[in-house]
Enzyme design. Structure first.
Site, PDB file in Angstrom:
ATOM      1  N   GLU A  33      39.834  38.669  41.159  1.00  0.00           N
ATOM      2  CA  GLU A  33      39.407  37.283  41.316  1.00  0.00           C
ATOM      3  C   GLU A  33      40.352  36.653  42.340  1.00  0.00           C
ATOM      4  OE1 GLU A  33      39.492  34.837  37.774  1.00  0.00           O
ATOM      5  OE2 GLU A  33      38.857  33.075  38.916  1.00  0.00           O
ATOM      6  N   ARG A 260      46.620  47.308  30.199  1.00  0.00           N
ATOM      7  CA  ARG A 260      47.380  46.523  31.156  1.00  0.00           C
ATOM      8  C   ARG A 260      48.786  47.084  31.275  1.00  0.00           C
ATOM      9  NH1 ARG A 260      46.337  41.375  33.247  1.00  0.00           N
ATOM     10  NH2 ARG A 260      44.158  41.146  32.789  1.00  0.00           N
ATOM     11  N   LYS A 270      48.652  36.020  37.203  1.00  0.00           N
ATOM     12  CA  LYS A 270      48.553  35.135  38.367  1.00  0.00           C
ATOM     13  C   LYS A 270      48.807  33.678  37.982  1.00  0.00           C
ATOM     14  CE  LYS A 270      44.721  37.209  39.365  1.00  0.00           C
ATOM     15  NZ  LYS A 270      43.364  37.473  39.851  1.00  0.00           N
TER      16      LYS A 270
HETATM   17  P1  ATP Z   1      45.816  37.929  35.927  1.00  0.00           P
HETATM   18  O1  ATP Z   1      46.070  37.683  34.490  1.00  0.00           O
HETATM   19  O2  ATP Z   1      47.050  38.226  36.692  1.00  0.00           O
HETATM   20  O3  ATP Z   1      44.978  36.846  36.563  1.00  0.00           O
HETATM   21  P2  ATP Z   1      43.403  39.400  35.916  1.00  0.00           P
HETATM   22  O4  ATP Z   1      43.050  40.632  35.164  1.00  0.00           O
HETATM   23  O5  ATP Z   1      42.747  38.146  35.509  1.00  0.00           O
HETATM   24  O6  ATP Z   1      44.960  39.280  35.931  1.00  0.00           O
HETATM   25  P3  ATP Z   1      41.882  40.098  38.207  1.00  0.00           P
HETATM   26  O7  ATP Z   1      41.944  39.561  39.578  1.00  0.00           O
HETATM   27  O8  ATP Z   1      40.678  39.831  37.407  1.00  0.00           O
HETATM   28  O9  ATP Z   1      43.171  39.603  37.449  1.00  0.00           O
HETATM   29  O10 ATP Z   1      42.177  41.665  38.230  1.00  0.00           O
HETATM   30  C1  ATP Z   1      41.533  42.610  39.047  1.00  0.00           C
HETATM   31  C2  ATP Z   1      41.615  43.943  38.371  1.00  0.00           C
HETATM   32  O11 ATP Z   1      42.963  44.318  38.139  1.00  0.00           O
HETATM   33  C3  ATP Z   1      40.932  43.910  37.023  1.00  0.00           C
HETATM   34  O12 ATP Z   1      40.196  45.096  36.852  1.00  0.00           O
HETATM   35  C4  ATP Z   1      42.078  43.820  36.058  1.00  0.00           C
HETATM   36  O13 ATP Z   1      41.728  44.311  34.816  1.00  0.00           O
HETATM   37  C5  ATP Z   1      43.162  44.624  36.773  1.00  0.00           C
HETATM   38  N1  ATP Z   1      44.497  44.206  36.340  1.00  0.00           N
HETATM   39  C6  ATP Z   1      44.999  42.961  36.355  1.00  0.00           C
HETATM   40  N2  ATP Z   1      46.232  42.919  35.837  1.00  0.00           N
HETATM   41  C7  ATP Z   1      46.538  44.195  35.478  1.00  0.00           C
HETATM   42  C8  ATP Z   1      47.675  44.815  34.882  1.00  0.00           C
HETATM   43  N3  ATP Z   1      48.748  44.104  34.541  1.00  0.00           N
HETATM   44  N4  ATP Z   1      47.636  46.140  34.661  1.00  0.00           N
HETATM   45  C9  ATP Z   1      46.555  46.857  35.007  1.00  0.00           C
HETATM   46  N5  ATP Z   1      45.460  46.341  35.577  1.00  0.00           N
HETATM   47  C10 ATP Z   1      45.431  45.022  35.813  1.00  0.00           C
HETATM   48 MG    MG Z   2      42.932  36.040  35.509  1.00  0.00          MG
HETATM   49 MG    MG Z   3      40.062  38.757  35.709  1.00  0.00          MG
END
Ligand code: ATP
Ligand code: MG
Ligand code: MG
Length: 554
Positions: A33, A260, A270
């Protein structure tokens, strides 16, 4: 493909292939995202998805999950593309969930026509209050049995901007008594009068994640949609939405979950990283203390180090915290191979060689990188006045102190053996100069017997007259606690390390002049350092990437 054993996601794929899934239909995606910069947690997901692409020779899309204009920006899109490329991966296609808004809308109308979706006109509080609890069923909305025509009219009105935000939502009509709370008529669309970074004001209703993600996977014909564990309870909904749209003969994507990865002494979210940026606790998303890909890059970390780190920790089924020391280890491993050795003194104290001719300069040959025979040699200036590290001298010290002490000898790296004779101090007792004598026959590599003489310590140094000044930024952990955001009653910000940045004025060998931002070096005996983009023509700024050893007190 490499020789390591398969991870559990690869086992799933192998099983699918064994049971007849055509290999040429494998397709993956990395779906960020664009609401912030990528962090080291994302690197795991990037390495997983793009690694599968390489292993199975399958396309991997970079898909921006851009359904929330309130938090998303084009700046983030650009940063994400830069970071994925820098990590060394190539995506097959650049896609945007927002490109599918019309298709998603058309499908939503189909769902309404099939009696699988309805417009609810209650407030979000009312809807929440009807959700029930995990042990008690929810309550049906009074609007649940609206007619198809009424639903279509309201939904079109929502799309056409006839209503205020919050006036209506579109919900899937599933089961308000489902044991899975996510299946209790989840919201598919909400009204949001807000410009989107790509579709501008074309839309004032935006689809929610669950409705968007699986359908985007379907549109792109992604075979294996890998996401993190928190989406496991969403899987039945993912499947329900796909069942509603999948046509015969088309591939139906499959969601699978992995854990994660958290990194110790930092936060990988983020939202929390944005808080650090907006609060001015760091200089930006790419502050070298940040666990972002851009921060790590600026600090001097290499893509290889991140990939090796991700490979070593692998893919897990349970969320976990990885010690940041492991990332440091991989940085050292790679930088040791590639970083040219140079001399820099971070906390200089002057050494005067009282028996060395005044005004004379010698150029001494020294190796660029003992780990890399092809790296060659260079010449560094030597003269009567030098700088060494203040902590490398003591007036008195026990026999375990292998550095310089009064009456003792050390070798200056690639130079001569010197002996400390006298410490000159100012009125406050601070040492201002160390007077030494040097052994003129002891020059390293000169072939004399004295040049091979063994003394216990070897120090790095620079010639005072020739050295340049540079700003060096020394970084420590951003948080003092290993898991700052996992304490029940404490906010992660309480654990910010007030001493995570120390700036010093160093003296560096003159050959470093002209080094470009991003160039990496080993400052001998000190660690790995990288030229920061804040550098100017006449003043270099360095970031300490990592020390030579793990000296950080836990
Ligand atoms: P954040 O909490 O930092 O916003 P998010 O999962 O909402 O993380 P996205 O931009 O949706 O962020 O993530 C893109 C991809 O990366 C998704 O498939 C997500 O599951 C994966 N991802 C994000 N954070 C991690 C992590 N700490 N370990 C492994 N994969 C991750
Ligand atoms: Mg997020
Ligand atoms: Mg997400």
């Amino acid at each position: 493909a490499d020789s390591r054993s398969l991870n559990f996601i690869e086992h799933i794929i192998e099983d699918d292939l064994a049971s007849g899934f055509p290999k040429d239909q494998l397709r993956f995606r990395f779906p960020p995202e664009p609401n912030g910069y990528l962090h080291i947690g994302h690197a795991s997901s990037i390495c997983l998805n793009f690694g599968l692409g390489l292993r199975y020779d399958a396309p991997v899309n970079l898909r921006f999950d851009d359904t929330n204009p309130a938090k998303e920006e084009a700046e983030y899109v650009d940063a994400i593309k830069r970071d994925v490329s820098w990590l060394g991966f190539e995506w097959a296609e650049e896609r945007y969930a927002s490109d599918y808004f019309q298709q998603l809308y058309d499908w939503a109308e189909d769902l309404i026509r099939q009696g699988k979706a309805y417009v609810d006109s209650q407030s979000s509080e009312e809807i929440a209050a009807q959700k029930g609890t995990p042990t008690e069923p929810g309550t049906n909305s009074p609007h649940r049995n609206r007619s198809v025509s009424e639903n279509l009219e309201l939904f079109r009105g929502m799309k056409d901007g006839k209503f205020e935000a919050g006036a209506h939502v579109l919900r899937a009509k599933i089961d308000m008594a489902s044991p899975n709370m996510l299946m209790r008529d989840p919201v598919m669309y909400r009204i949001l009068h807000r410009a989107h970074h790509r579709t501008n004001t074309d839309w004032c209703i935006y689809p929610l994640y669950d409705w968007t993600h699986g359908e985007s996977d379907y549109i792109e014909q992604v075979s294996h949609s890998l996401c993190t564990l928190e989406f496991k309870p969403h899987r039945p909904l993912y499947d329900w939405f796909l069942d509603a749209v999948t046509e015969a003969g088309k591939l139906r994507p499959k969601q699978r979950e992995f854990a994660r990865r958290n990194l110790s002494h930092t936060v990988v979210s983020k939202r929390k990283l944005l808080q650090l940026v907006e609060g001015g606790h760091v200089s930006g998303w790419d502050d070298p203390r940040m666990p972002t890909i851009s921060g790590l890059r600026r600090r001097g970390c290499t893509p290889e180090a991140i990939r090796n780190f991700a490979d070593t920790i692998g893919i897990a089924k349970r969320d976990n915290v990885v010690d940041v020391a492991l990332l440091d280890f991989h940085m050292r491993e790679h930088l040791n191979q590639i970083a040219p050795r140079v001399m820099a003194v971070l906390d200089p104290v002057k050494v005067v060689l009282t028996n060395y001719p005044e005004g004379e300069t010698e150029w001494l040959e020294t190796e660029n990188n003992p780990e890399d025979p092809g790296a060659g040699t260079r010449e560094i200036p030597f003269s009567r006045e030098l700088y060494i590290e203040r902590e490398d001298f003591r007036e008195q010290a026990n026999r375990k102190f292998f550095r310089l002490k009064l009456g003792g000898e050390v070798r200056l790296k690639s130079g001569y053996i010197i002996k400390a004779e006298q410490a000159v101090k100012d009125a406050s007792g601070t040492i201002t100069e160390i007077h030494c004598t040097y052994d003129p026959k002891s020059r390293s590599g000169s072939g004399t017997e004295e040049s091979r003489r063994k003394v216990k310590g070897t120090l790095h140094w620079v010639s005072a007259e020739h050295a340049h000044r540079a700003e060096v930024r020394l970084y420590d952990r951003l948080f003092t606690d290993a898991t700052p955001d996992q304490h029940k009653d404490r906010d992660f910000m309480e654990f910010l390390n007030p001493d995570s940045l120390e700036v010093v004025e160093a003296r560096i060998e003159p050959g470093l002049a002209g080094a470009q931002p991003g160039e990496r070096f080993q400052f001998q005996r000190l660690g790995y350092f990288c030229v920061d983009p804040d550098s100017s023509e006449d003043r270099l700024v360095f970031n300490r990437t990592v020390t030579l050893r793990d000296t950080w007190a836990k």
